[in-house]
Design a protein around this motif. Structure first.
Motif, PDB file in Angstrom:
ATOM      1  N   ARG A 315       0.811  -1.224   0.000  1.00 37.66           N
ATOM      2  CA  ARG A 315       0.000   0.000   0.000  1.00 37.66           C
ATOM      3  C   ARG A 315       0.834   1.259   0.000  1.00 37.66           C
ATOM      4  NH1 ARG A 315      -5.141  -0.883   1.665  1.00 37.66           N
ATOM      5  NH2 ARG A 315      -5.454   1.219   0.832  1.00 37.66           N
ATOM      6  N   TRP A 326       1.321  -3.206   4.070  1.00 37.11           N
ATOM      7  CA  TRP A 326       0.812  -4.221   3.154  1.00 37.11           C
ATOM      8  C   TRP A 326      -0.581  -4.616   3.620  1.00 37.11           C
ATOM      9  CZ3 TRP A 326       3.666  -6.661  -0.916  1.00 37.11           C
ATOM     10  CH2 TRP A 326       4.963  -6.167  -1.068  1.00 37.11           C
ATOM     11  N   SER A 327      -1.475  -4.902   2.666  1.00 29.50           N
ATOM     12  CA  SER A 327      -2.827  -5.273   3.074  1.00 29.50           C
ATOM     13  C   SER A 327      -3.465  -6.225   2.077  1.00 29.50           C
ATOM     14  CB  SER A 327      -3.714  -4.028   3.247  1.00 29.50           C
ATOM     15  OG  SER A 327      -4.036  -3.461   1.991  1.00 29.50           O
ATOM     16  N   ARG A 332      -4.102  -5.885   7.705  1.00 29.42           N
ATOM     17  CA  ARG A 332      -3.069  -4.879   7.471  1.00 29.42           C
ATOM     18  C   ARG A 332      -1.814  -5.258   8.250  1.00 29.42           C
ATOM     19  NH1 ARG A 332      -7.868  -1.952   7.245  1.00 29.42           N
ATOM     20  NH2 ARG A 332      -8.035  -1.903   9.519  1.00 29.42           N
ATOM     21  N   GLU A 403     -11.502   2.328   5.738  1.00 31.38           N
ATOM     22  CA  GLU A 403     -10.158   2.152   6.282  1.00 31.38           C
ATOM     23  C   GLU A 403      -9.834   3.279   7.256  1.00 31.38           C
ATOM     24  OE1 GLU A 403      -7.270  -0.287   3.357  1.00 31.38           O
ATOM     25  OE2 GLU A 403      -7.575   1.816   2.831  1.00 31.38           O
ATOM     26  N   VAL A 407      -4.039   5.098   7.417  1.00 35.32           N
ATOM     27  CA  VAL A 407      -3.597   4.416   6.197  1.00 35.32           C
ATOM     28  C   VAL A 407      -3.195   5.426   5.129  1.00 35.32           C
ATOM     29  CG1 VAL A 407      -4.360   2.913   4.300  1.00 35.32           C
ATOM     30  CG2 VAL A 407      -4.924   2.329   6.661  1.00 35.32           C
ATOM     31  N   ASP A 414       0.305   0.550  -4.080  1.00 35.19           N
ATOM     32  CA  ASP A 414      -0.823  -0.028  -4.811  1.00 35.19           C
ATOM     33  C   ASP A 414      -2.080   0.122  -3.958  1.00 35.19           C
ATOM     34  OD1 ASP A 414      -2.680  -1.566  -6.138  1.00 35.19           O
ATOM     35  OD2 ASP A 414      -1.310  -3.240  -6.521  1.00 35.19           O
ATOM     36  N   PRO A 415      -3.097   0.847  -4.417  1.00 32.74           N
ATOM     37  CA  PRO A 415      -4.315   1.026  -3.603  1.00 32.74           C
ATOM     38  C   PRO A 415      -5.141  -0.239  -3.472  1.00 32.74           C
ATOM     39  CG  PRO A 415      -4.626   1.970  -5.791  1.00 32.74           C
ATOM     40  CD  PRO A 415      -3.170   1.560  -5.707  1.00 32.74           C
ATOM     41  N   ARG A 416      -4.779  -1.289  -4.226  1.00 34.78           N
ATOM     42  CA  ARG A 416      -5.553  -2.528  -4.124  1.00 34.78           C
ATOM     43  C   ARG A 416      -5.462  -3.096  -2.712  1.00 34.78           C
ATOM     44  NH1 ARG A 416      -3.902  -6.873  -6.109  1.00 34.78           N
ATOM     45  NH2 ARG A 416      -1.676  -6.348  -6.210  1.00 34.78           N
ATOM     46  N   GLY A 417      -6.503  -3.729  -2.288  1.00 31.24           N
ATOM     47  CA  GLY A 417      -6.456  -4.405  -1.000  1.00 31.24           C
ATOM     48  C   GLY A 417      -7.050  -5.796  -1.073  1.00 31.24           C
TER      49      GLY A 417
END
Length: 603
Positions: A315, A326-327, A332, A403, A407, A414-417
């Protein structure tokens, strides 16, 4: 509520114990006679020191083997008692504990015991002293508080009353409800100790395994409730014989002890009828879930590779610190390389999502919890943290649908989770042997987690004791493991480590995808799968699938549990789990296999 503690609970000299008790916030102490006998200070100096520290000297103990004896022996009892009463006058004390006879009693007659206590009361009155008679759980004839009370009634002396001790009542399985039949003014003193449920002789149990309230299996809330409803208005004191507490730092143990009484007082204050001097803690509900887990190390690159292989998204890096996030789903993981020289990866902190952070902070302060400090810039979220007894840090932040705000401090990532990992299932922390009981109380008192049983697991290097704490809805699950000494001595990378378990949508798919991406899954011996087939009667193709992916399996009355382990260098390893149809355990039958496999692999 006036609090007191017996000096036998602590390590050190008598003077050191008094200083520790005062610093922890106790109002008074019980003087354990061997502590005074070994002290270089005179009784007058101890009296003066207690006064300077603001401590009252509440009880002198013990007067042993004083009743149920022949007249010849009773003459010696009177001699010993008079010497104690004279000493107590020098100390400025007016209450002595008289234990039921365990050694010299030869006359099993309540009238004889009452008559001798009456004569002791006459002698005590001349010195301004009262006698609190206590039924020891291993007393030769008197081992029940109800019989002790009958003897006190027969003695019919204003200087003779009873002392009630939770261990002596509850260890024998006596019903404490009859305490309410004793007039409050005849209960001269109250001593408390918790204890684990053990099958052993009560003397050994008492001398080595007592605990502070909230750490064992006794219902002290109900016990003290009976005493208060009887009308008792005196101090509530701790008398805890425990090998660990007698060899750990006195000031820390005293704070630990005081926290246990503050937690118990809060429970009692919310259960009328109660005394007016009982006060509540700031109410704070149990956490709603895990906010994050933080891994600290000089080099976290191996953990980054593991998380990436498990489908986590990077992230970003913190704007001002050498920290990355990282998530995957709601899981998280913070990787922190700040101030981490020469450190291998380990779990440094756990964050919780709570309903009211301000209330949680107030409660922690009232329980004298040490707060942790981390430098925070003006533009950053100020997260509150306390230090747990094992040295790890515990954070809390406001639970929200989205979130947490902190954060957004991580950028260029990377905004992906997404991914197959959906959240943190449980966090397992390894505890030094000397703080496990204190850690249990810490999580109960500060964060309102509740014990959910425990187990002993055999490892190649010793027996691992495990105790589980959790919230009623299982949003938080925290197994606490005590490392065998030989494992602790081996240090980082030993067979028993901290670990984080991630909840997955499909753990079979994750194992396949992760292995293809280079995830280092712990190899499981083939014998395990042969045994698995025998135990559960699983089809051959299912066993082959589990074997091929190094997956472990368990089943209970409601559902199934599939899980595997992965590792990176350091003291932290990783578990990936899938709970099916309400399975509620941790795969305890698989723990010895995992420990042996880690040991064989040098992890």
């Amino acid at each position: 509520m006036k609090t007191s503690i017996a000096t036998v609970c602590l390590s050190g000299t008598l003077a050191q114990k008094l200083h520790a008790c005062a610093a922890a916030g106790f109002a008074g102490v019980e003087i354990f006679e061997p502590d005074l006998v070994a002290a270089p200070e005179s009784p007058e100096e101890i009296r003066a020191l207690a006064a300077r520290l603001g401590l009252t000297l509440d009880l002198y103990q013990p007067l042993r083997d004083a009743e149920g004896v022949t007249e010849e022996l009773f003459a010696d009892v009177l001699r010993r008692a008079e010497a104690k009463f004279a000493l107590m006058r020098r100390l400025g004390m007016d209450l002595v504990l008289c234990c039921s006879n365990v050694a010299t009693a030869t006359i099993d007659d309540d009238e004889v015991s009452a008559g001798q206590l009456r004569r002791l009361g006459d002698l005590a009155q001349r010195y301004g002293v009262r006698i609190a008679y206590e039924a020891l759980a291993w007393g030769r004839f008197v081992d029940d508080y109800r019989r002790a009370w009958r003897i006190v009634q027969l003695a019919d002396h204003p200087a003779v009353g009873v002392c009630l001790d939770s261990f002596h009542v509850l260890s024998r399985g006596h019903d404490p409800a009859d305490i309410e039949e004793i007039p409050g003014e005849r209960i001269f003193f109250l001593q408390l100790a918790d204890a684990p449920a053990l099958e052993m002789d009560v003397l050994s149990w008492s001398r080595h395994h007592r605990l502070f309230p909230g750490e064992g299996d006794f219902d002290l809330h109900a016990f003290v409730g009976h005493v208060l409803r009887a009308g008792y208005t005196g101090p509530i004191s701790l008398e805890v014989f425990n090998d660990t507490f007698r060899q750990t730092e006195a000031r820390q143990t005293a704070v630990h002890a005081r926290r246990s009484l503050r937690w118990l007082e809060d429970a009692l204050a919310g259960d009328p009828p109660h005394r007016a001097d009982l006060s509540r803690l700031t109410p704070a509900s149990a956490p709603r879930g895990f906010d994050f887990v933080e891994i600290k190390a000089e080099d976290t690159s191996h953990v980054e590779a593991l998380l990436q292989a498990a489908g986590f998204a990077r992230r970003g890096r913190h704007r001002t610190k050498p920290v990355t996030l990282w998530s995957s789903g709601d899981a998280r993981v913070i990787l922190n390389e700040q101030h981490a020289r020469d450190l291998q990866p380990y779990i440094a902190a756990v964050g919780f999502a709570v309903a009211d952070p301000a209330a949680q902070t107030a409660r922690a302060r009232e329980l004298r919890t040490p707060f942790a400090y981390r430098r925070t810039h003006a533009t950053e979220e100020a997260l509150v943290a306390v230090t747990a007894p094992d040295g790890s840090e515990v954070y809390w932040y406001a639970a929200s649908v989205d979130e947490p705000v902190w954060v957004s401090e991580f950028v260029d990532g990377d905004p992906r989770g997404g991914g197959l990992v959906t959240g943190i299932d449980h966090v397992s922390l390894t505890q030094p042997w000397q703080v496990i009981d204190e850690t249990v109380l810490f999580y109960r008192a500060v964060l309102s987690l509740e014990p959910a049983g425990g187990t002993d697991v055999a490892s190649p290097r010793g027996l691992v004791q495990s105790r589980v704490l959790q919230t009623p809805d299982r949003a938080i699950r925290m197994p606490l493991n005590v490392a065998p000494p030989i494992v602790a001595e081996r240090g980082p990378g030993a067979g028993l480590s901290q670990h984080v378990a991630f909840r997955c949508r499909d753990v079979v798919a994750l194992a396949r995808e992760g292995r293809a991406r280079g995830l280092d899954i712990l190899p499981i011996p083939g014998n395990y799968y042969d045994d698995l087939a025998a135990r559960f009667g699983l089809p051959d193709d299912r066993i082959d699938e589990l074997r091929g992916l190094d997956l472990l399996y368990d089943r209970d009355a409601t559902g199934e549990y599939l899980h595997f382990y992965a590792s990176a260098p350091g003291r932290a390893f990783w578990e990936f789990v899938e709970r099916r149809d309400g399975y509620d355990g941790y795969g305890a039958m698989n723990a010895p296999v995992r420990l042996a496999a880690q040991d064989s692999a040098g992890r």
